[in-house]
Design a protein around this motif. Structure first.
Motif, PDB file in Angstrom:
ATOM      1  N   UNK A  32       0.833  -1.203   0.000  1.00 47.38           N
ATOM      2  CA  UNK A  32       0.000   0.000   0.000  1.00 47.38           C
ATOM      3  C   UNK A  32       0.867   1.251   0.000  1.00 47.38           C
ATOM      4  N   UNK A  33       1.841   1.300   0.899  1.00 47.57           N
ATOM      5  CA  UNK A  33       2.700   2.478   1.009  1.00 47.57           C
ATOM      6  C   UNK A  33       3.497   2.684  -0.276  1.00 47.57           C
ATOM      7  N   UNK A  34       4.058   1.606  -0.815  1.00 49.29           N
ATOM      8  CA  UNK A  34       4.865   1.705  -2.037  1.00 49.29           C
ATOM      9  C   UNK A  34       4.003   2.139  -3.224  1.00 49.29           C
ATOM     10  N   UNK A  35       2.850   1.501  -3.388  1.00 46.63           N
ATOM     11  CA  UNK A  35       1.979   1.853  -4.499  1.00 46.63           C
ATOM     12  C   UNK A  35       1.470   3.277  -4.403  1.00 46.63           C
ATOM     13  N   UNK A  40       1.178   9.025  -5.943  1.00 43.57           N
ATOM     14  CA  UNK A  40       0.415  10.091  -5.295  1.00 43.57           C
ATOM     15  C   UNK A  40       1.248  10.824  -4.261  1.00 43.57           C
ATOM     16  N   UNK A  41       0.827  12.052  -3.977  1.00 49.01           N
ATOM     17  CA  UNK A  41       1.437  12.819  -2.889  1.00 49.01           C
ATOM     18  C   UNK A  41       0.625  12.678  -1.600  1.00 49.01           C
ATOM     19  N   UNK A  42      -0.465  11.945  -1.640  1.00 47.42           N
ATOM     20  CA  UNK A  42      -1.307  11.764  -0.463  1.00 47.42           C
ATOM     21  C   UNK A  42      -0.671  10.780   0.507  1.00 47.42           C
ATOM     22  N   UNK A  43      -0.971  10.961   1.815  1.00 48.41           N
ATOM     23  CA  UNK A  43      -0.560   9.948   2.775  1.00 48.41           C
ATOM     24  C   UNK A  43      -1.679   8.923   2.919  1.00 48.41           C
ATOM     25  N   UNK A 125       1.470  -7.348  -6.743  1.00 53.46           N
ATOM     26  CA  UNK A 125       1.938  -8.486  -7.522  1.00 53.46           C
ATOM     27  C   UNK A 125       3.457  -8.565  -7.542  1.00 53.46           C
ATOM     28  N   UNK A 126       4.125  -7.446  -7.352  1.00 54.10           N
ATOM     29  CA  UNK A 126       5.590  -7.459  -7.292  1.00 54.10           C
ATOM     30  C   UNK A 126       6.080  -8.002  -5.955  1.00 54.10           C
ATOM     31  N   UNK A 127       5.333  -7.736  -4.886  1.00 55.00           N
ATOM     32  CA  UNK A 127       5.781  -8.119  -3.549  1.00 55.00           C
ATOM     33  C   UNK A 127       5.402  -9.516  -3.132  1.00 55.00           C
TER      34      UNK A 127
END
Length: 314
Positions: A32-35, A40-43, A125-127
């Motif tokens: 989630x954090x990586x994507x 996005x610039x949102x937290x 899918x990468x992780x």
């Protein structure tokens, strides 16, 4: 030290989630954090608000949104300010009450969620191990199941972006679990995970092996062990055959705390995680953790075998 209270031992009739549950949660948090960071610039809090509003399909009162998300009023206000500044939401005065602020998603906000969702899917899918078709099926089943954890404000409008809904819901449960474990035990999330793992194996473990099995960095694992030793929950042990290797095992107090941690985790799972899921959806979420752990262990063994194959006589 008092003995473990009978009511703290996990019941056979209830959930008994093991450490693989948190490994999958940690990997979902990282995805989630990586994507989100890449698109996005949102937290995370701001993105949660935006997606929840999008699921509503209609304007929602700012106060009501805070209640649904479990956020303090000042946190909601700050997040709404940021979303409005980006042009992702509209904030209007309520028709019946001038003090009420109604929030709704703009076209730009909806397009942004679509873009971030694609980035989150790539990150997932990468992780996670998805080269194996069976693993990929398990991951997709768990995403579909986790999307049902958090009740939507509008079921008809909430069917889009299952990856986003899954990870945002898991993030909510993860945060609630971390907060509740801290209140119940006084220990951090990583400390509780180490105690849980040692309780499962019921034997001392090398700190490096603990870190790898829990998907923690060696530094974070070592620091958590230091804090646990200061609490008196674990003790360090050394092998006469390998004086460099440091093992860690639970003390009597640590065993007691491991039961408390398990009971707390299972209670939270029942109330926060499983409440809105069918038995099949619960199984899908539990299974993905075991699959991930099995794959990580297979990778570790393959690396070790490569090292063994290169060994030469001294």
């Amino acid at each position: 030290m008092a003995s473990v209270p009978p009511n703290q031992a996990p019941s056979k009739d209830r959930f008994n989630l093991d450490s693989t549950y948190f490994i999958a949660f940690e990997m979902a948090h990282e995805a989630l954090v990586k994507g989100l960071t890449e698109a996005s610039e949102l937290n995370v809090t701001q993105y949660r608000m935006l997606t929840k509003l999008l699921q509503a399909g209609r304007p929602v009162g700012q106060g009501k949104l805070g209640e649904v998300l479990g956020l303090k009023p000042n946190v909601v206000t700050q997040a709404a300010d940021a979303l409005q500044a980006q042009g992702y939401i509209l904030r209007q005065v309520g028709e019946g009450d001038g003090r009420t602020r109604m929030l709704s998603v703009t076209d730009a906000g909806e397009a942004h969620v679509a873009s971030v969702n694609e980035s989150i899917v790539r990150s997932l899918y990468a992780g996670f191990p998805t080269e194996n078709p069976a693993y990929r099926t398990i991951l997709e089943a768990s995403i579909s199941a986790a999307a049902q954890i958090e009740p939507p404000l509008n079921a008809a409008a909430a069917k889009r972006f299952p990856a986003t809904r899954s990870l945002v819901a898991i993030e909510l449960v993860r945060s609630e679990t971390e907060r509740t474990l801290k209140q119940a035990t006084g220990a951090s999330f990583n400390e509780c995970r180490i105690v849980q793992r040692l309780g499962e194996t019921d034997r001392p473990e090398r700190i490096g092996a603990l870190a790898e099995s829990l998907h923690l960095s060696p530094v974070n694992a070592a620091r958590a062990v230091d804090r646990l030793a200061a609490k008196g929950w674990v003790r360090r042990l050394r092998s006469p055959k390998d004086k460099k290797a440091v093992y860690v095992g639970l003390t009597e107090e640590g065993v007691y705390e491991s039961f408390l941690i398990s009971a707390t985790i299972n209670e939270l799972a029942a109330t926060k995680l499983w409440a809105n899921l069918t038995p099949e959806q619960r199984d899908a979420i539990e299974q993905v953790g075991h699959v991930v752990v099995a794959d990580l262990e297979a990778q570790r063994q393959a690396r070790e075998q490569e090292t063994f194959d290169l060994l030469q006589e001294a």
